[in-house]
Design a protein around this motif. Structure first.
Motif: not given
Lengths: 306, 197
Positions: A28, A54-64
């Motif tokens: 985040x 990597x997975x949590x970074x992708x999840x943050x992108x989904x928020x974005x």
């Protein structure tokens, strides 16, 4: 905040020193630079953690992507497109297949400003990506990414020559410092190219543009953290053999010479300034007798404040 | 790992327009036209996110410009095997927005002006394409599966730009608890959204 979640507190208090706990805050961008660096050291040791990051970074992108899109003003695109020509691109991280021996020819005879830039070796064209750094995170230019870039620029000269060639091509212009150093000085060219790329890759890169007295676009790119700056000018007129352009850092103590350069008169000229930039310094360019002067003897053709 | 992004972005790639990954590869080779096309495709998503974080429109456009210049400069560093181009760009966009908050007074002033917010900001459903609305609703639904405290912590750090230490201070809870909530919260979101490697 009144409905305090007890189970959260219990786990939280029990695991403050476990680096794995930073995974969420890292994805985040909620960590300080030091904390992020600490977490990245942990990532280098743990494959499991890298997958999670990597997975949590992708999840943050989904928020974005859940944020409502906003149409930018048309001025934004116009201004951006106008800046591209004076914004050097970083060469690919993996070593280009091009042998270093080719580079002097490239820097001696820069392509015309409009020359196709696609001739530059691309990462995908290179052979096996032997030099791929172990950046543990898919995120671009996280501090791990920055460190990887710095490591890359600390590599031996052979590769940097290729980098210099690539940067010169990308800029589509003259390597400014060359002419006044007599024989093409590869080492100097390498240092210049590496410094320029380093400035552009710095986390605190800033730029300011203005026009010279004759209306050419001049851009100063700098990093306060590195104490480095570079000037990039389009279509700066060529000077006679008896004159050079000279750069100055102008701070509280008056002007300090920061090197000289020349221009072929067309394309983009650029030069990383000698010495150390202090925040707030003004960078000036004057026309001086060949070899430069101790103090400016003419009015600056351009001055940009950092 | 990027099934999620790919699926979403295939929706708006209805025509035979080149993918963002292809465009990015061309941008790495200095192709300005490809850069312009990439910009057209994703700039509204970038500005949307940046503005969600920074609020101020002029400042958000400024940061958006920095982001696209960084894309231009570093396109050669994009590695498609590590993830989709949208993921790469949106991660960069968020980091730049957060950097702006941390490096200026803007963040502080902004906080006092708007106070604490969470995901439930006014959302203009009318102006959005179906795809965007579906994404938004999917994320909203996933967020609703978090505990209230996880949701607050995630939202405060991602959308309001608080560091985890600031979140701890703001919510008056120990830092270790915030770390756990952020991690557990994101893991829950990951599972709800089906982001998996």
């Amino acid at each position: 905040m009144t409905d305090r979640d007890q189970s959260d507190n219990v786990t939280g208090n029990g695991s403050t020193d476990n680096p794995a706990d930073l995974a969420g805050a890292y994805a985040l961008h909620a960590l300080s630079a030091e904390e992020a660096a600490e977490y990245e050291r942990y990532l280098e040791r743990s494959e499991q953690a890298r997958i999670e990051a990597a997975e949590l970074s992708d999840t943050a992108v989904a928020l974005g992507l859940s944020a409502a899109p906003v149409q930018p003003s048309s001025a934004l695109k116009a201004s951006l497109m106008a800046k591209l020509a004076s914004t050097p691109q970083l060469p690919p991280l993996s070593a280009p297949a091009q042998p270093a021996a080719d580079s002097p020819a490239v820097t001696d005879a820069p392509p015309a400003p409009g020359a196709p830039l696609t001739a530059v070796p691309k990462a995908s064209d290179a052979t096996a990506p032997t030099a791929a750094p172990a950046a543990p995170n898919a995120a671009p230019r996280t501090s791990a990414g920055e460190r990887a870039q710095r490591r890359w620029f600390q590599r031996p000269a052979g590769y940097l020559v290729a980098a210099a060639a690539a940067v010169a091509l990308f800029v589509g212009g003259t390597f400014a410092g060359q002419a006044i150093y007599g024989n093409p000085n590869d080492q100097f060219a390498d240092q210049q190219a590496a410094s320029l790329a380093e400035i552009n890759a710095a986390p605190d890169t800033q730029r300011a543009s203005t026009e010279t007295a004759d209306g050419q676009e001049a851009t100063l790119v700098w990093s306060g953290e590195l104490g480095l700056s570079a000037i990039i000018v389009d279509d700066l007129p060529a000077l006679g053999d008896d004159q050079d352009y000279q750069l100055w850092y102008i701070g509280e103590g008056g002007p300090i010479s920061a090197g000289t350069f020349d221009s072929t008169g067309s394309g983009t000229s650029w030069r990383v300034l000698d010495g150390t930039m202090t925040a707030g310094d003004t960078v000036g360019v004057t026309v001086e007798p060949a070899g430069g002067s101790d103090q400016p003897t003419t009015d600056p053709i351009v001055a940009i404040q950092s | 790992m990027l099934d999620l992004m790919t699926a979403e972005f295939n929706l708006d790639a209805a025509s035979t327009a080149p993918s963002k990954e292809e465009l990015l590869a061309r941008v790495a080779g200095g192709d300005e036209a490809a850069f312009g096309e990439l910009y057209d495709q994703i700039a509204p998503r970038v500005l949307g996110l940046v503005k969600r974080v920074l609020i101020d429109h002029a400042q958000s456009e400024e940061v958006t410009q920095e982001i696209f210049l960084e894309i231009w400069q570093t396109a050669s560093r994009y590695e498609s095997q590590r993830g989709g181009a949208s993921t790469w760009i949106m991660t960069m966009a968020h980091r730049r927005a957060i950097d702006r908050i941390r490096s200026s007074q803007a963040g502080r002033e902004r906080d006092t002006k708007i106070g604490i917010r969470d995901l439930a900001v006014p959302y203009d459903h009318v102006a959005e394409t179906v795809e965007v609305r579906i994404e938004h609703e999917r994320v909203e639904k996933a967020m609703s599966r978090l505990t209230e405290l996880q949701r607050q912590a995630v939202s405060l750090s991602y959308f309001s730009g608080y560091s985890h230490r600031e979140v701890a201070e703001f919510l008056h809870i120990p830092l270790g608890t915030v770390k756990t909530r952020l991690r557990d919260g994101l893991i829950r979101l990951r599972d709800e959204l089906g982001v998996a490697s």
